[in-house]
Design a protein around this motif. Sequence first.
Motif, PDB file in Angstrom:
ATOM      1  N   ARG A  31       0.840  -1.205   0.000  1.00 15.04           N
ATOM      2  CA  ARG A  31       0.000   0.000   0.000  1.00 15.04           C
ATOM      3  C   ARG A  31       0.875   1.256   0.000  1.00 15.04           C
ATOM      4  O   ARG A  31       0.616   2.214  -0.739  1.00 15.04           O
ATOM      5  CB  ARG A  31      -0.926  -0.011   1.231  1.00 15.04           C
ATOM      6  N   LEU A  65      -9.736   3.709   9.661  1.00 12.66           N
ATOM      7  CA  LEU A  65      -9.257   5.085   9.546  1.00 12.66           C
ATOM      8  C   LEU A  65     -10.367   5.987  10.083  1.00 12.66           C
ATOM      9  O   LEU A  65     -11.481   6.003   9.570  1.00 12.66           O
ATOM     10  CB  LEU A  65      -8.927   5.432   8.092  1.00 12.66           C
ATOM     11  N   ALA A 100      -7.017   9.934  12.890  1.00 11.08           N
ATOM     12  CA  ALA A 100      -5.915   8.980  12.777  1.00 11.08           C
ATOM     13  C   ALA A 100      -6.467   7.595  12.477  1.00 11.08           C
ATOM     14  O   ALA A 100      -7.683   7.392  12.460  1.00 11.08           O
ATOM     15  CB  ALA A 100      -5.140   8.936  14.103  1.00 11.08           C
ATOM     16  N   TYR A 101      -5.533   6.645  12.286  1.00 14.51           N
ATOM     17  CA  TYR A 101      -5.939   5.245  12.209  1.00 14.51           C
ATOM     18  C   TYR A 101      -6.361   4.807  13.603  1.00 14.51           C
ATOM     19  O   TYR A 101      -5.948   5.388  14.615  1.00 14.51           O
ATOM     20  CB  TYR A 101      -4.771   4.376  11.735  1.00 14.51           C
ATOM     21  N   GLN A 104       0.243   4.894  13.615  1.00 17.03           N
ATOM     22  CA  GLN A 104       0.553   5.275  12.234  1.00 17.03           C
ATOM     23  C   GLN A 104       0.669   4.006  11.399  1.00 17.03           C
ATOM     24  O   GLN A 104       1.130   2.970  11.901  1.00 17.03           O
ATOM     25  CB  GLN A 104       1.849   6.078  12.192  1.00 17.03           C
ATOM     26  N   LEU A 105       0.291   4.133  10.140  1.00 17.70           N
ATOM     27  CA  LEU A 105       0.193   2.941   9.285  1.00 17.70           C
ATOM     28  C   LEU A 105       1.466   2.084   9.285  1.00 17.70           C
ATOM     29  O   LEU A 105       1.389   0.868   9.455  1.00 17.70           O
ATOM     30  CB  LEU A 105      -0.215   3.357   7.863  1.00 17.70           C
ATOM     31  N   PRO A 106       2.650   2.674   9.102  1.00 12.48           N
ATOM     32  CA  PRO A 106       3.846   1.809   9.005  1.00 12.48           C
ATOM     33  C   PRO A 106       4.150   1.049  10.306  1.00 12.48           C
ATOM     34  O   PRO A 106       4.863   0.050  10.269  1.00 12.48           O
ATOM     35  CB  PRO A 106       4.977   2.803   8.702  1.00 12.48           C
ATOM     36  N   ASN A 125      -7.572  12.309   4.725  1.00 11.87           N
ATOM     37  CA  ASN A 125      -6.638  11.883   5.767  1.00 11.87           C
ATOM     38  C   ASN A 125      -5.348  11.429   5.090  1.00 11.87           C
ATOM     39  O   ASN A 125      -5.379  10.873   3.986  1.00 11.87           O
ATOM     40  CB  ASN A 125      -7.218  10.744   6.593  1.00 11.87           C
ATOM     41  N   ALA A 126      -4.237  11.653   5.774  1.00 12.81           N
ATOM     42  CA  ALA A 126      -2.941  11.263   5.216  1.00 12.81           C
ATOM     43  C   ALA A 126      -2.776   9.751   5.267  1.00 12.81           C
ATOM     44  O   ALA A 126      -3.152   9.133   6.271  1.00 12.81           O
ATOM     45  CB  ALA A 126      -1.819  11.934   5.991  1.00 12.81           C
ATOM     46  N   LEU A 127      -2.225   9.187   4.214  1.00  8.20           N
ATOM     47  CA  LEU A 127      -2.076   7.726   4.161  1.00  8.20           C
ATOM     48  C   LEU A 127      -1.196   7.200   5.292  1.00  8.20           C
ATOM     49  O   LEU A 127      -1.544   6.217   5.936  1.00  8.20           O
ATOM     50  CB  LEU A 127      -1.459   7.305   2.814  1.00  8.20           C
ATOM     51  N   ILE A 128      -0.074   7.824   5.544  1.00 12.16           N
ATOM     52  CA  ILE A 128       0.897   7.286   6.512  1.00 12.16           C
ATOM     53  C   ILE A 128       0.468   7.603   7.944  1.00 12.16           C
ATOM     54  O   ILE A 128       0.326   6.718   8.778  1.00 12.16           O
ATOM     55  CB  ILE A 128       2.304   7.878   6.243  1.00 12.16           C
ATOM     56  N   GLU A 129       0.228   8.877   8.233  1.00 13.22           N
ATOM     57  CA  GLU A 129      -0.067   9.288   9.614  1.00 13.22           C
ATOM     58  C   GLU A 129      -1.540   9.158   9.949  1.00 13.22           C
ATOM     59  O   GLU A 129      -1.893   9.026  11.130  1.00 13.22           O
ATOM     60  CB  GLU A 129       0.361  10.745   9.839  1.00 13.22           C
ATOM     61  N   GLY A 130      -2.406   9.224   8.954  1.00  8.06           N
ATOM     62  CA  GLY A 130      -3.842   9.129   9.181  1.00  8.06           C
ATOM     63  C   GLY A 130      -4.487  10.439   9.589  1.00  8.06           C
ATOM     64  O   GLY A 130      -5.696  10.504   9.797  1.00  8.06           O
ATOM     65  N   THR A 184      -3.318   8.914  -4.630  1.00 11.56           N
ATOM     66  CA  THR A 184      -3.656   7.834  -3.696  1.00 11.56           C
ATOM     67  C   THR A 184      -2.493   7.429  -2.790  1.00 11.56           C
ATOM     68  O   THR A 184      -2.701   6.752  -1.802  1.00 11.56           O
ATOM     69  CB  THR A 184      -4.124   6.586  -4.461  1.00 11.56           C
ATOM     70  N   SER A 185      -1.283   7.853  -3.134  1.00 10.27           N
ATOM     71  CA  SER A 185      -0.158   7.478  -2.274  1.00 10.27           C
ATOM     72  C   SER A 185       0.027   8.466  -1.132  1.00 10.27           C
ATOM     73  O   SER A 185       0.896   8.290  -0.286  1.00 10.27           O
ATOM     74  CB  SER A 185       1.125   7.366  -3.093  1.00 10.27           C
ATOM     75  N   ALA A 206      -3.116  10.621   0.028  1.00 12.24           N
ATOM     76  CA  ALA A 206      -4.387  10.986   0.667  1.00 12.24           C
ATOM     77  C   ALA A 206      -5.396   9.850   0.585  1.00 12.24           C
ATOM     78  O   ALA A 206      -5.464   9.126  -0.408  1.00 12.24           O
ATOM     79  CB  ALA A 206      -4.954  12.226  -0.015  1.00 12.24           C
ATOM     80  N   VAL A 207      -6.198   9.709   1.627  1.00 18.69           N
ATOM     81  CA  VAL A 207      -7.253   8.690   1.691  1.00 18.69           C
ATOM     82  C   VAL A 207      -8.573   9.382   2.030  1.00 18.69           C
ATOM     83  O   VAL A 207      -8.612  10.259   2.901  1.00 18.69           O
ATOM     84  CB  VAL A 207      -6.931   7.646   2.787  1.00 18.69           C
TER      85      VAL A 207
END
Lengths: 556, 98
Positions: free
Chosen positions: A26, A47, A51-52, A97-99, B13-18, B56-57, B59-60
Amino acid sequence: MYKYNDFDAAFVAERNKQFRAQVERRISGALSEDEFKPLRLMNGLYLQLHAYMLRVAVPYGTLNSGQMHQLANIAQRWDKGYGHFTTRQNIQFNWPQLPDVPDILDALAEVEMHAIKTSGNTVRNVTADHLSGAAADELEDPRPYAELIRQWSTDHPEFQFLPRKFKIAVSGSAHDRAVIRAHDIGLRLVEKNGDTGFEVIVGGGLGRTPMIGKILRAFLPKADLLPYIEATISVWNLLGRRDNKYKSRIKITVHEHGIDEISKLVESRFKELRPSFNGADQSLFDHIKPAFAAPAYKQHSTELFEQNYSNDPVFRAWVDTNVTAHQNAEYGIATISLKAHGQTPGDASAEQMHLIADLAKRYGHDEIRISHEQNIVLPHVHKSDLPAVHASLKTAQLATANIGLISDIIACPGMDYCALATARSIPIAQQIATRFDELKLEHDIGELKLKISGCINACGHHHVGHIGILGLDRAGVENYQITLGGDATETAAIGQRTGPGFSADDLLPALERLIAAYLDLRSEPKETFLQTYRRLGATPFKAALYPERAVRANAA
Amino acid sequence: MARSFSPKIVTANALIEGDVIYLSADDTWTRDLQFADVITDEADADVRLISAASQTSVAVGVYLADIEIHPDGLKTKHFREEFRKLGPSNYFHGKQAG
């Protein structure tokens, strides 16, 4: 406590490895969000607004100290130092955070935990009475059956694409502490002619269409448990509506087809399935059951307990409110309130989690339970250790004596965190608890279940609160509807809406009027809010909530 | 006469941090609402939304949110967007904590 076997450990490790690769793909762009979303949801990763959110399963609400320490470690290392315990006995981390999520899942696997079955259209984490294995009124510990269902349903090939999610709750007592009548399937251990079996309840649920479950089978032999549940889910899997997600849960299927028709179909499917269960499930159960044996209770004088109970009024109030009768008369079940007045219901800091884990290890036979009411339970504490447990809890804001009282509020995360919410729940709960603590009224009010949801999906169980509060968005303003007369126990009932909603500012005065009316109307101090409501009906309570309407009606 | 179009921003929302992000005028993303690009034309909004959704890499969950333009800066119109801008009300976490 159940220990993972090699298969369990390998299964979770393999799933974690897969998810680590999926997260990498992803982030690299090889997977789109549309492709990734169902994969992350299968692993409990949502999500939310800010945040997640990672939702971790606590199967049937049971933890040991090592697991609780690890949850605290995760909160400290990868989150903001706390976790939120939910109405499905899970824990949610609000800021990963996702990673980092693959590392969190590996840390969970180290203590035999995972985030599987906490999302998606599958059989979800099975919940149980949080006093299982300890309650004095219990017929049999239902958790071995919950574990059997967990193993059978995890990645069950037929049930990976159900019409919608499917929730099962189990109870071993006549007194229902697991809300089994508001689950897709509720199971209660019952006795008949000297045999123990299950009463099977189907089609309960909350959400936008609340329903109380109906009895599908009054007595099911224990050995028939898995084929019977499999038959029930497979009937719904075919009949359940996939055209409209709001009509897809089994409660709607039962409602649309009628319990008699569903029963006929389930029994017929059960007849087909039963022979294919050749006893492997029973051998598995025989392997599972000893893991839930009662601990080796110690024998010790309870004199220290009695002394403290007589001499220390704070300890006495805590025991009277938070300690429940245990199967062993020398023991008590201690409920640790996560509802300190003004705090967020269900939240525990990492420090609090570490302390609770230490107490469980030292005084509680290494057992901890999470309740659907968002508290933590030490199920086996010798009475002579209760003073030490209480003294220790006091040091960490964990000794609030309010279990079952008006400030022991269930509240979903609401719009402070949840992407689905239509209004906030947490500040409302904080205000109510703080206010009734100021009034010093809650012990006088007595048993009162107040439950708050921040949207119609009803994670806060407002439909079954004696007082339910539903937060809505009315033309861009938070608005709160009140329902009365709900009941989550064996006398389950859906609360009735009283009338127009209240603004956030008007809600608290309205509740104060409602409680004042109850105190005035009850026949004696022992008559609970719910009993008074059932005796008198909604009218006098509505008059208290809407005094201006009562005045108009009288004038007319 | 053209239908009136209330000013909007693109958010996600940001992909990495959310966490919450807003689309700025140069099609990059900002975490500060005040640097969000305000869209006042409906046709422009559609194009900007499609373009943002293609990132898409980064923003979500891309969508348009109503915004109000005040002399002292941009203000969210709906309380949900206000909470997204600040963070939760029970802890000093999220954007409000900087």
